[in-house]
Design an enzyme around this catalytic site. Structure first.
Site, PDB file in Angstrom:
ATOM      1  N   GLU A   1      -9.983   0.940  -3.697  1.00 47.51           N
ATOM      2  CA  GLU A   1     -10.064   2.202  -2.970  1.00 47.51           C
ATOM      3  C   GLU A   1     -10.944   3.225  -3.683  1.00 47.51           C
ATOM      4  O   GLU A   1     -11.730   3.933  -3.061  1.00 47.51           O
ATOM      5  CB  GLU A   1      -8.663   2.798  -2.756  1.00 47.51           C
TER       6      GLU A   1
ATOM      7  N   HIS B   1       4.732   3.847   0.429  1.00 46.47           N
ATOM      8  CA  HIS B   1       4.031   3.623   1.698  1.00 46.47           C
ATOM      9  C   HIS B   1       4.556   4.510   2.836  1.00 46.47           C
ATOM     10  O   HIS B   1       4.398   4.163   3.992  1.00 46.47           O
ATOM     11  CB  HIS B   1       4.186   2.158   2.151  1.00 46.47           C
TER      12      HIS B   1
END
Lengths: 321, 326
Positions: B61, B130
């Site tokens: 990322e 998450h």
């Protein structure tokens, strides 16, 4: 034969029970009995079982989301294991962490990270403790090929190598990061082993579908690390049989390839064929083991389903700041 | 003319139209091409636009967010997807230091016309890594624009404007909205950044919210109407730039304010809004501004605990009554 029957029976037991747990999790998920998602590790048990068969008391383990059943082999009992998966008070975190975050520190398990690779430094930090206390222990850092593309992995590997810390970096290379094949995103054939040289670490590559080959390579590497020579890398090649998560239809890959792996590289089936041929186990013993462990699992699941969940009033229990 | 499609299909249409319109627009992120995104937003894009414009990345990322900044500085218009807004913690520097600050720190020599799409929110039993709603983080850094659509129509119109914008825009998309089917216009349209929308007019209290909580707020407002409480629901749509005019107009009408978000309450963007209203509109207020947010807790895995951790229509209605002392 290279190994004693007693050793073979133990490694088979660990392998089989991990398989049965992973299959059971798929069933429970399909029946809607576990919250969240399940990342099945069916077919990938040999890497973890082979490596963890080299463990010694006092070692540390950083596990991953696949297979999530490894805490059982390391000493978390089934009631606690299923308690956490079913988000009950009897789970190791009382259902706060869930399936991706099962870890019982008493057993040396330092947990798992949902942000992949971010915990590599944590494994190296645990090795710093080992080094500080001058213990003959190893910090086992597991990751997948996908995680091997994360930056924090390399900062941590550099630190471990520069300071000669006792870490065994294990890459379980199943070929896929969710849908993306390693071949399109990793420029070397061995995701982590080929990068080890950049940090002056030795590396081994093993057949991740052959638990004894994994054990052979892991023994060599963990002995090296345990002896105080610094970190090392072990890469195990296998294949992700199922989707990234249960429900993932895997439309992005060739089902024929999957079929070939499942049929010909089944770590449990292949080990059992060898053990039967060598007379280490009998068909009747294998059947009894499966039935016996299934009963153990069902009992634990029944306990977990009957156990209380945390109540809304308890939401802040355990928070300190 | 209108048609009924899901929030994710509306987003998909917006992305698709912009990719057809401008060949410099491309998509980059994990599982965006071959799989077509884990939420199905870019299904079919690889076949239509090819691998140069729909790029599958490794799990890197920080790397691909940084690449998006560089590509944007030199003329392309990347649309990056981060899979979960939680992962901004691993790509923080490229977004907060590079994307956000480049235009200012180069004296305007370079702009960064990129979009960062971030699925967010709780309710899927995905636990603490998450499930977060991190509006406050994204809104903290000057130089980032932030949108948080609540419905399919806005999702499409806003993502198109975001792509056309010459500065970095973060799109916060609540995962539990993706499957929601709603009417959107048949013809092409844009929704400007920085424009809030009054979803329901009312005279007793201004309920300021965004994203999924707009639906809960509307439900609460309808229920309260039966009790004679008339709530105005203001959907911010854009968090940065903020439509201050819309806030001031509504607060000057109702004189009572409740802000609802799914964030951890402590240090939330809801808190920032509350402070701004208290500072600027104090004389208009009949009661202290209140916030109803997520709790000050790590997002739990347990369904019982997770459901406790964000506002629901019932808790919103209760909070409205608290502000109004009813």
């Amino acid at each position: 034969m290279q190994y004693e029957a007693r050793f073979l029976r133990q490694i088979h037991k660990d392998l089989l029970e991990t398989r049965l747990l992973e299959e059971k999790l798929c069933d429970l998920y399909a029946q809607g009995r576990v919250p969240g998602h399940v990342h099945s590790g069916v077919g990938q048990e040999a890497t973890y079982v082979g490596v963890l068969s080299t463990r010694q008391p006092g070692d540390y383990f950083k596990l991953t989301h696949r297979p999530i059943s490894m805490p059982w082999m390391l000493g978390t009992d089934l009631d606690m294991f299923f308690g956490e998966l079913l988000a009950k008070k009897t789970g190791n975190s009382g259902g706060r962490g869930g399936s991706l975050h099962i870890g019982e520190l008493r057993t040396g398990v330092l947990g798992m990270s949902g942000t992949l690779g971010c915990d590599t430094g944590v494994a190296v930090g645990a090795a710093l403790t080992i080094d500080y206390e001058q213990r003959p222990n190893v910090s086992y850092m597991f990751m997948g090929d996908g995680t091997s593309s994360r930056g924090p992995v390399y900062e941590a590997m550099n630190l471990a190598a520069a300071w000669k810390l006792p870490v065994l970096f294990i890459c379980e290379n199943n070929g896929f990061a969710i849908s993306t094949p390693a071949s399109s995103t990793i420029p070397v054939p061995n995701a982590l082993a080929d990068r080890a040289a950049g940090y002056g670490m030795p590396s081994e590559v093993a057949d991740g579908t052959d638990v004894l080959d994994v054990y052979r390579a892991a023994k060599k590497m963990s002995d090296y690390v345990r002896a105080g020579n610094g970190p090392a890398v072990l890469e195990c090649k296998d294949y992700r049989w199922r989707g990234h998560f249960e429900g993932d239809q895997c439309a992005y890959r060739d089902a024929e390839v999957t079929k070939e792996w499942v049929e010909n590289h089944d770590c449990v089936k292949n080990l059992e064929a060898m053990l039967l041929k060598e007379g280490v186990v009998t068909e009747a013993e294998l059947a009894a083991m499966r039935a016996g462990f299934d009963e153990q699992m069902e009992t634990a699941i029944a306990h977990a389903e009957a156990a209380p969940a945390m109540t809304a009033e308890e939401i802040f229990d355990g928070l300190y700041a | 003319m209108s048609k009924k499609i899901t929030f994710s299909k509306a987003l998909r249409e917006g992305l698709h139209e912009e990719m057809v319109r401008d060949e410099n627009v491309f998509i980059i992120g994990e599982d965006m091409a071959v799989m077509g995104n884990v939420f199905g937003v870019t299904t079919g894009f690889l076949d239509e636009f090819g691998p140069n414009r729909v790029i599958d990345t490794p799990i890197s990322e920080e790397g691909f967010c940084g690449m998006a900044v560089g590509a944007a500085m030199r003329g392309l218009r990347p649309v990056v997807e981060l899979m979960y807004n939680d992962f901004i913690t691993v790509a923080a520097d490229p977004i907060f230091n590079q994307a956000a600050k480049t235009r200012y720190m180069t004296g305007g020599q370079a702009t960064v016309p990129m979009v960062l799409r971030c699925p967010m929110g709780a309710g899927r039993r995905n636990a603490g890594h998450h499930s977060q709603s991190l509006e406050a983080l994204f809104c903290h850094f000057p130089g980032l624009k932030v949108i948080a659509p609540s419905c399919a129509e806005d999702a499409k119109g806003l993502i198109k404007s975001a792509i056309r914008d010459d500065d970095p825009v973060v799109s916060l998309e609540n995962k539990l909205l993706y499957a929601k089917k709603e009417e959107i216009p048949e013809e092409e349209y844009l929704i400007p950044l920085g424009k809030a929308k009054v979803k329901r007019e009312g005279k007793d209290l201004t309920l300021i919210t965004w994203s999924r909580q707009v639906n809960f707020a509307m439900e609460a407002a309808e229920n309260l109407a039966a009790e004679g409480i008339d709530v105005e629901v203001l959907d911010l749509r854009s968090l940065v730039p903020l439509d201050w005019e819309a806030i001031a107009a509504s607060v000057s009408k109702t004189h009572n304010v409740l802000i609802v978000s799914e964030e951890v309450k402590r240090g939330s963007y809801a808190g920032e809004l509350s402070a701004q209203i208290a500072e600027e509109l104090f004389d208009e207020l009949d009661a202290p501004v209140e916030r109803l947010c997520g709790l000050n807790i790590v997002s739990p895995f347990s369904p019982v605990l997770e459901d406790e951790n964000f506002p629901h229509p019932e808790t919103i209605a209760k909070a409205v009554k608290h502000v109004l002392n009813k």
